[in-house]
Design a protein around this motif. Structure first.
Motif, PDB file in Angstrom:
ATOM      1  N   MET C   1       0.850  -1.207   0.000  1.00 14.92           N
ATOM      2  CA  MET C   1       0.000   0.000   0.000  1.00 14.92           C
ATOM      3  C   MET C   1       0.881   1.251   0.000  1.00 14.92           C
ATOM      4  SD  MET C   1      -3.439  -0.651   0.535  1.00 14.92           S
ATOM      5  CE  MET C   1      -4.243   0.244   1.873  1.00 14.92           C
ATOM      6  N   GLU C   2       0.626   2.096  -0.968  1.00 13.91           N
ATOM      7  CA  GLU C   2       1.357   3.348  -1.053  1.00 13.91           C
ATOM      8  C   GLU C   2       0.456   4.509  -0.615  1.00 13.91           C
ATOM      9  OE1 GLU C   2       4.235   4.365  -4.612  1.00 13.91           O
ATOM     10  OE2 GLU C   2       2.583   3.046  -5.214  1.00 13.91           O
ATOM     11  N   LYS C   3       1.101   5.635  -0.297  1.00 15.12           N
ATOM     12  CA  LYS C   3       0.337   6.859  -0.032  1.00 15.12           C
ATOM     13  C   LYS C   3       0.748   7.923  -1.042  1.00 15.12           C
ATOM     14  CE  LYS C   3      -0.507   6.117   4.844  1.00 15.12           C
ATOM     15  NZ  LYS C   3      -0.403   6.610   6.220  1.00 15.12           N
ATOM     16  N   LYS C   4      -0.221   8.564  -1.648  1.00  7.64           N
ATOM     17  CA  LYS C   4       0.071   9.672  -2.569  1.00  7.64           C
ATOM     18  C   LYS C   4      -0.906  10.819  -2.318  1.00  7.64           C
ATOM     19  CE  LYS C   4       2.292   6.845  -6.057  1.00  7.64           C
ATOM     20  NZ  LYS C   4       2.713   6.716  -7.459  1.00  7.64           N
ATOM     21  N   ILE C   5      -0.484  11.974  -2.765  1.00  9.44           N
ATOM     22  CA  ILE C   5      -1.341  13.165  -2.676  1.00  9.44           C
ATOM     23  C   ILE C   5      -1.740  13.562  -4.085  1.00  9.44           C
ATOM     24  CG2 ILE C   5      -1.510  15.561  -1.876  1.00  9.44           C
ATOM     25  CD1 ILE C   5      -0.820  13.815   0.439  1.00  9.44           C
ATOM     26  N   LEU C   6      -3.027  13.723  -4.314  1.00  7.84           N
ATOM     27  CA  LEU C   6      -3.500  14.254  -5.598  1.00  7.84           C
ATOM     28  C   LEU C   6      -3.885  15.715  -5.405  1.00  7.84           C
ATOM     29  CD1 LEU C   6      -4.498  13.904  -8.558  1.00  7.84           C
ATOM     30  CD2 LEU C   6      -6.740  13.326  -7.587  1.00  7.84           C
ATOM     31  N   LEU C   7      -3.257  16.570  -6.198  1.00  5.27           N
ATOM     32  CA  LEU C   7      -3.595  17.995  -6.153  1.00  5.27           C
ATOM     33  C   LEU C   7      -4.273  18.380  -7.451  1.00  5.27           C
ATOM     34  CD1 LEU C   7      -0.267  19.474  -4.711  1.00  5.27           C
ATOM     35  CD2 LEU C   7      -2.347  18.835  -3.467  1.00  5.27           C
ATOM     36  N   THR C   8      -5.466  18.911  -7.354  1.00  2.00           N
ATOM     37  CA  THR C   8      -6.217  19.318  -8.532  1.00  2.00           C
ATOM     38  C   THR C   8      -6.517  20.812  -8.424  1.00  2.00           C
ATOM     39  OG1 THR C   8      -7.293  17.161  -8.436  1.00  2.00           O
ATOM     40  CG2 THR C   8      -8.226  18.780  -9.954  1.00  2.00           C
ATOM     41  N   ASP C   9      -6.354  21.499  -9.514  1.00  2.00           N
ATOM     42  CA  ASP C   9      -6.505  22.970  -9.545  1.00  2.00           C
ATOM     43  C   ASP C   9      -7.045  23.281 -10.931  1.00  2.00           C
ATOM     44  OD1 ASP C   9      -5.921  25.677 -10.013  1.00  2.00           O
ATOM     45  OD2 ASP C   9      -3.833  25.529  -9.417  1.00  2.00           O
ATOM     46  N   CYS C  10      -8.332  23.651 -11.014  1.00  2.00           N
ATOM     47  CA  CYS C  10      -8.952  23.794 -12.346  1.00  2.00           C
ATOM     48  C   CYS C  10     -10.113  24.769 -12.314  1.00  2.00           C
ATOM     49  CB  CYS C  10      -9.436  22.424 -12.833  1.00  2.00           C
ATOM     50  SG  CYS C  10     -10.757  21.716 -11.843  1.00  2.00           S
ATOM     51  N   PRO C  11     -10.579  25.183 -13.489  1.00  2.00           N
ATOM     52  CA  PRO C  11     -11.793  26.007 -13.527  1.00  2.00           C
ATOM     53  C   PRO C  11     -12.930  25.280 -12.822  1.00  2.00           C
ATOM     54  CG  PRO C  11     -10.766  25.910 -15.703  1.00  2.00           C
ATOM     55  CD  PRO C  11     -10.032  24.930 -14.843  1.00  2.00           C
ATOM     56  N   ASP C  12     -13.734  26.023 -12.086  1.00  2.00           N
ATOM     57  CA  ASP C  12     -14.824  25.391 -11.345  1.00  2.00           C
ATOM     58  C   ASP C  12     -15.844  24.806 -12.329  1.00  2.00           C
ATOM     59  OD1 ASP C  12     -16.231  24.526  -9.182  1.00  2.00           O
ATOM     60  OD2 ASP C  12     -17.316  26.397  -8.885  1.00  2.00           O
ATOM     61  N   GLU C 266       2.562  19.257   0.891  1.00  2.00           N
ATOM     62  CA  GLU C 266       1.704  19.549  -0.274  1.00  2.00           C
ATOM     63  C   GLU C 266       0.343  20.075   0.150  1.00  2.00           C
ATOM     64  OE1 GLU C 266       2.952  19.538  -3.135  1.00  2.00           O
ATOM     65  OE2 GLU C 266       4.675  18.180  -3.065  1.00  2.00           O
ATOM     66  N   GLN C 267       0.349  20.963   1.145  1.00  2.00           N
ATOM     67  CA  GLN C 267      -0.914  21.536   1.606  1.00  2.00           C
ATOM     68  C   GLN C 267      -1.148  22.937   1.045  1.00  2.00           C
ATOM     69  OE1 GLN C 267       0.364  20.153   5.806  1.00  2.00           O
ATOM     70  NE2 GLN C 267      -1.837  20.353   5.988  1.00  2.00           N
ATOM     71  N   VAL C 268      -0.226  23.391   0.201  1.00  2.00           N
ATOM     72  CA  VAL C 268      -0.272  24.783  -0.258  1.00  2.00           C
ATOM     73  C   VAL C 268      -0.391  24.858  -1.781  1.00  2.00           C
ATOM     74  CG1 VAL C 268       0.958  26.985  -0.270  1.00  2.00           C
ATOM     75  CG2 VAL C 268       1.219  25.421   1.677  1.00  2.00           C
ATOM     76  N   PHE C 269      -1.403  25.557  -2.268  1.00  2.00           N
ATOM     77  CA  PHE C 269      -1.510  25.929  -3.676  1.00  2.00           C
ATOM     78  C   PHE C 269      -1.154  27.410  -3.817  1.00  2.00           C
ATOM     79  CE2 PHE C 269      -4.428  22.410  -3.362  1.00  2.00           C
ATOM     80  CZ  PHE C 269      -4.464  21.801  -4.607  1.00  2.00           C
ATOM     81  N   ILE C 270      -0.380  27.746  -4.817  1.00  2.65           N
ATOM     82  CA  ILE C 270      -0.230  29.166  -5.169  1.00  2.65           C
ATOM     83  C   ILE C 270      -1.389  29.525  -6.091  1.00  2.65           C
ATOM     84  CG2 ILE C 270       1.182  30.859  -6.386  1.00  2.65           C
ATOM     85  CD1 ILE C 270       3.655  29.335  -5.510  1.00  2.65           C
ATOM     86  N   HIS C 271      -2.058  30.625  -5.771  1.00  2.00           N
ATOM     87  CA  HIS C 271      -3.265  31.017  -6.516  1.00  2.00           C
ATOM     88  C   HIS C 271      -3.153  32.511  -6.790  1.00  2.00           C
ATOM     89  CE1 HIS C 271      -7.319  31.624  -7.738  1.00  2.00           C
ATOM     90  NE2 HIS C 271      -7.844  31.888  -6.566  1.00  2.00           N
ATOM     91  N   ASN C 273      -1.687  35.882  -6.559  1.00  2.00           N
ATOM     92  CA  ASN C 273      -0.813  36.426  -5.530  1.00  2.00           C
ATOM     93  C   ASN C 273      -1.220  35.989  -4.120  1.00  2.00           C
ATOM     94  OD1 ASN C 273       1.588  37.865  -5.157  1.00  2.00           O
ATOM     95  ND2 ASN C 273       0.407  39.452  -4.093  1.00  2.00           N
ATOM     96  N   LYS C 274      -2.025  34.956  -4.055  1.00  2.00           N
ATOM     97  CA  LYS C 274      -2.448  34.415  -2.762  1.00  2.00           C
ATOM     98  C   LYS C 274      -2.086  32.932  -2.679  1.00  2.00           C
ATOM     99  CE  LYS C 274      -6.618  37.315  -2.644  1.00  2.00           C
ATOM    100  NZ  LYS C 274      -8.076  37.292  -2.393  1.00  2.00           N
ATOM    101  N   THR C 275      -2.369  32.347  -1.548  1.00  2.00           N
ATOM    102  CA  THR C 275      -2.235  30.897  -1.429  1.00  2.00           C
ATOM    103  C   THR C 275      -3.555  30.309  -0.950  1.00  2.00           C
ATOM    104  OG1 THR C 275      -1.530  31.002   0.879  1.00  2.00           O
ATOM    105  CG2 THR C 275       0.215  30.982  -0.793  1.00  2.00           C
ATOM    106  N   VAL C 276      -3.775  29.063  -1.309  1.00  2.00           N
ATOM    107  CA  VAL C 276      -4.835  28.243  -0.717  1.00  2.00           C
ATOM    108  C   VAL C 276      -4.098  27.214   0.135  1.00  2.00           C
ATOM    109  CG1 VAL C 276      -6.640  26.557  -1.212  1.00  2.00           C
ATOM    110  CG2 VAL C 276      -6.396  28.610  -2.651  1.00  2.00           C
ATOM    111  N   VAL C 277      -4.350  27.227   1.437  1.00  2.00           N
ATOM    112  CA  VAL C 277      -3.610  26.359   2.358  1.00  2.00           C
ATOM    113  C   VAL C 277      -4.604  25.465   3.093  1.00  2.00           C
ATOM    114  CG1 VAL C 277      -2.050  26.274   4.331  1.00  2.00           C
ATOM    115  CG2 VAL C 277      -1.835  28.126   2.666  1.00  2.00           C
ATOM    116  N   PHE C 278      -4.509  24.167   2.864  1.00  2.00           N
ATOM    117  CA  PHE C 278      -5.390  23.221   3.560  1.00  2.00           C
ATOM    118  C   PHE C 278      -4.700  22.715   4.814  1.00  2.00           C
ATOM    119  CE2 PHE C 278      -6.971  22.541  -0.928  1.00  2.00           C
ATOM    120  CZ  PHE C 278      -8.175  23.198  -0.735  1.00  2.00           C
ATOM    121  N   LYS C 279      -5.241  23.066   5.970  1.00  2.00           N
ATOM    122  CA  LYS C 279      -4.619  22.670   7.239  1.00  2.00           C
ATOM    123  C   LYS C 279      -5.290  21.445   7.827  1.00  2.00           C
ATOM    124  CE  LYS C 279      -2.468  26.951   8.552  1.00  2.00           C
ATOM    125  NZ  LYS C 279      -2.328  28.017   9.515  1.00  2.00           N
TER     126      LYS C 279
END
Lengths: 279, 279, 279, 279
Positions: C1-12, C266-271, C273-279
């Protein structure tokens, strides 16, 4: 037995604490709490002495004046007289409401003599607490004319302090000068960030992770007066400017109430464009 | 010009501030900062006076002793001599590491004379900083025999304070008495909650929304000694006991470092089972 | 069993969570934690999905690409590979020291491949941890020439991120562009207050009651890049600019470490001039 | 377009997020915000889904029930209906006042249907806001008889939640069972420290450096119910039990108001003796 606060603010000198506390001792005044600070850069000494005993103000102050250096300011303030406030508001009730509630419960030991609004929205809230509310609309009037009406009202109540509890108008130099060192404002940002209008919108656009509030004395320069108290809360990317404003209300009201408490208990010296605050 | 700290701790009396500051003035010692506190319930006066000048310790203390009431304790401490610490550790490096780094950078003005571990794990970290590490394993030895070995080592280094930087063993009364008022511990909970073993597991089971840390002097009663400093961080339901421990490490090391700083700068009085801390 | 992070960033778009989680389910990947955010003003969707299972990256990503709208970015990141850092420093050890210690203890799961300083002061600290230290002095060299030397060194180590751990030089646009979105800086103020040089001196002059620190991605505009993390501490009138700097070190190092932890996990998206940070 | 909250609480299973969000998508309901949590130790899944669209509750829930595992609980809650509160108080106005003010201003979107006090002191405050106040004195009555009178009154108002806003009486098991999971209390300490009576006096005697407040659901065990929210403030040696109580009022009212906000916005699941709170 009475309680009084002695505030001393003078050029720094050798032995000032000894000299002042000696005089207290000689007058058989008990020191409940003593705080002092020396600004070494400016060579200025500040001391707040909470005293208990039987006061002969005249001789006590005479002795003090003999001991203090030239340029000293000293005030001996009874804690018995309730200070008088006039609150100035626009539409938002949260700071006003917190102050009204704290006076009602006795948590703030002060008399709110009147509330002046440039809009009528908060009249009914104020009237619940049997406090006079005066609406002085600014529409169709120049700034000076409006402020003259406000000042006339303020002066009727002879307040110790004017509190701008989310009063959303900028004051003229003349108005500020008239109540110099006696106007306290709450600004909804951690100054000096986001000076001026719409700080939450500015915060949203910059993408900050904290928002805050600053209580300060009002001077001629917008949002540049001596800061009394500041605090922040953490936010994240999910906050809109509007939800920042919602979240910020609690910190605004707390910062203003804490600043007021400090000022009312004579814990704050104005020192140029800064404050010395003994907590 | 030297700098010294005068610590006075005595039964409360009239005019104490005047008397002490007069003597300072008479000796031409400048007061940099003065803090005092009266515990009215217990009738006890505490004062910390930071002084600058040319000291004649003998005559200064003689004058003080004449002025102070019976039962007074006073100490005049040079800030020039570096205090000496012995650190005691088990396996966790975070508190140790923060103290090592702060000594290395000068942020903590102290000499770490040695580190004693009941496990060898942290030897290599300590040795990076050219500080002696002694491993005194407890296995196969009774508590008293183990502590005798530890105490023998400690005494070689003649420390001002023993710091338990996550030392995971309970000390005997004899050991505590030997270094009375000189052992500082960091406990990984906001005491008095979660006394004893596995506080994070206890916190997990209770479902709290904050976790914290407490630095305190060690006394005979486990986790019951005078508290110097405490702080908390917010957590939520998603934290396991293990992730609480991970998150808690930063607050543990900060609380311990802040407590050490306060103790080293002579800002802390032990007052029965409490502390008086002048910040 | 592996662990991976999927990051998705797209038009809504409608049904994005359903579409993405369906594909995870179809591939028998268990969702450990899922966070999403929609910027409604910009019409952009962000999702971070922590997955566990047996991955066939190619077919999984193929399925995803079929489901996601045009303009989508998605990354599937193994949590097994340690990320690689190059740290850049000048003279102050506190941020560097905290990161070194956290890597040493495993609290930060990262490889520090090298430290580059424009002064030699921190060489011995870095070498304690058996990490290469390179001194690239800037004296007598123009900015571009200096940065070319630095960049040549950086590139040898092929880092995921460059961390400016109190690197006291301003970077050119070219240098920033070369490592776009990969340079993290710690600024010693709560931005946007006190941009630029000597923020503690600025804070002292303004008389603020809080000081703080900001970790942000570096962009072309000095101190204007996307903010990852901020925090403050309370101060009072007794702080000089120098004692603010002393007190600020702990908050600087904490804010930088927390920001690094967020970026590394991998909790930070650059968006913009801001960031989206999932804590 | 309506807004509803879907709360799902069920045994953990594969693909739950996919299954639930699929059904939302199929019903053309837009997900505004989604939060989920799996308690792996207990094998339980929690999800809160904020939805927007045109709802056919019956078919939507039917589809859900087909998809969810046995033992699932799910609720679909309209955000349009204002929730109804009954507040219970004794003598202290600060928590009550903050809630009254927040309802008045709209910051808390709730209807306070009535306030019940065991003392008459707060009648006039409540009446300012045109809310019924009922005094049910406990003197000369046994606990059960008193609670029967209170319960009869409560039931007239059919509240969603009972809020103990500094109600200084312990409730019987019968009363608690009658409103199971619907009674919210504010306790004036950071639980589990200082359970029971006079927590500030306990805090004073222990010499702690922080005091706090805890909002929790009430269960049979005094101060042992699921914690919703907690916070602390820093104090020092100079605080008496009384001045701790004064200082603590602000944190009490904030913690209670924040907990109420979370409960009213359906962000809180009760999970055994803990809560899952999606912020």
């Amino acid at each position: 037995m009475e309680k009084k606060i002695l505030l001393t603010d003078c050029p720094d000198d050798k032995g000032l604490i000894a000299k002042i506390t000696n005089i207290c001792y000689k007058h058989q005044l008990n020191i409940i709490k003593n705080d002092e600070f020396v600004d070494r850069e400016q060579g200025r000494f500040f001391m707040r002495t909470a005293l208990e005993g039987i006061f002969n103000d005249a001789t006590f102050l005479e002795d003090l004046d003999m001991a203090l250096p030239q340029g000293a300011e000293r005030r001996l303030i009874s804690t018995e007289r309730k200070k008088r406030l006039v609150l100035m508001v626009t539409r938002e009730p949260h700071c006003l409401g917190d102050i009204l509630m704290k006076c009602y419960s006795g948590a703030l030991d002060v008399e709110i003599t009147a509330v002046i609004g440039n809009h009528p929205d908060l009249a009914s809230l104020v009237q619940k607490f049997d406090i006079p509310f005066h609406c002085v609309p600014a529409e169709g009037m120049d700034r000076v004319a409006h402020e003259q009406q406000v000042a006339a009202l303020v002066d009727e109540y002879n307040p110790d302090y004017l509190v701008l509890a989310k009063y959303m108008r900028v004051l003229t130099s003349d108005f500020v000068a008239r109540y110099s060192g006696r106007i306290i404002n709450i600004h909804h940002s951690f100054l000096p960030a986001f000076i001026g209008a719409k700080p939450y919108q500015q915060a949203y656009e910059r993408g900050v992770k904290i928002i805050g509030a600053t209580a300060h004395f009002v001077t001629d320069d917008l949002d540049e007066g001596p800061i009394i108290e500041q605090d922040v809360i953490h936010i994240d990317h999910a906050y809109s400017a509007e939800s920042m404003a919602d979240a910020g209300r609690d910190v605004e009201k707390q910062v203003l109430s804490r600043a007021l408490q400090l000022v009312l208990q004579e814990q704050v010296f104005i020192h140029g464009n800064k404050t010395v605050v003994f907590k």
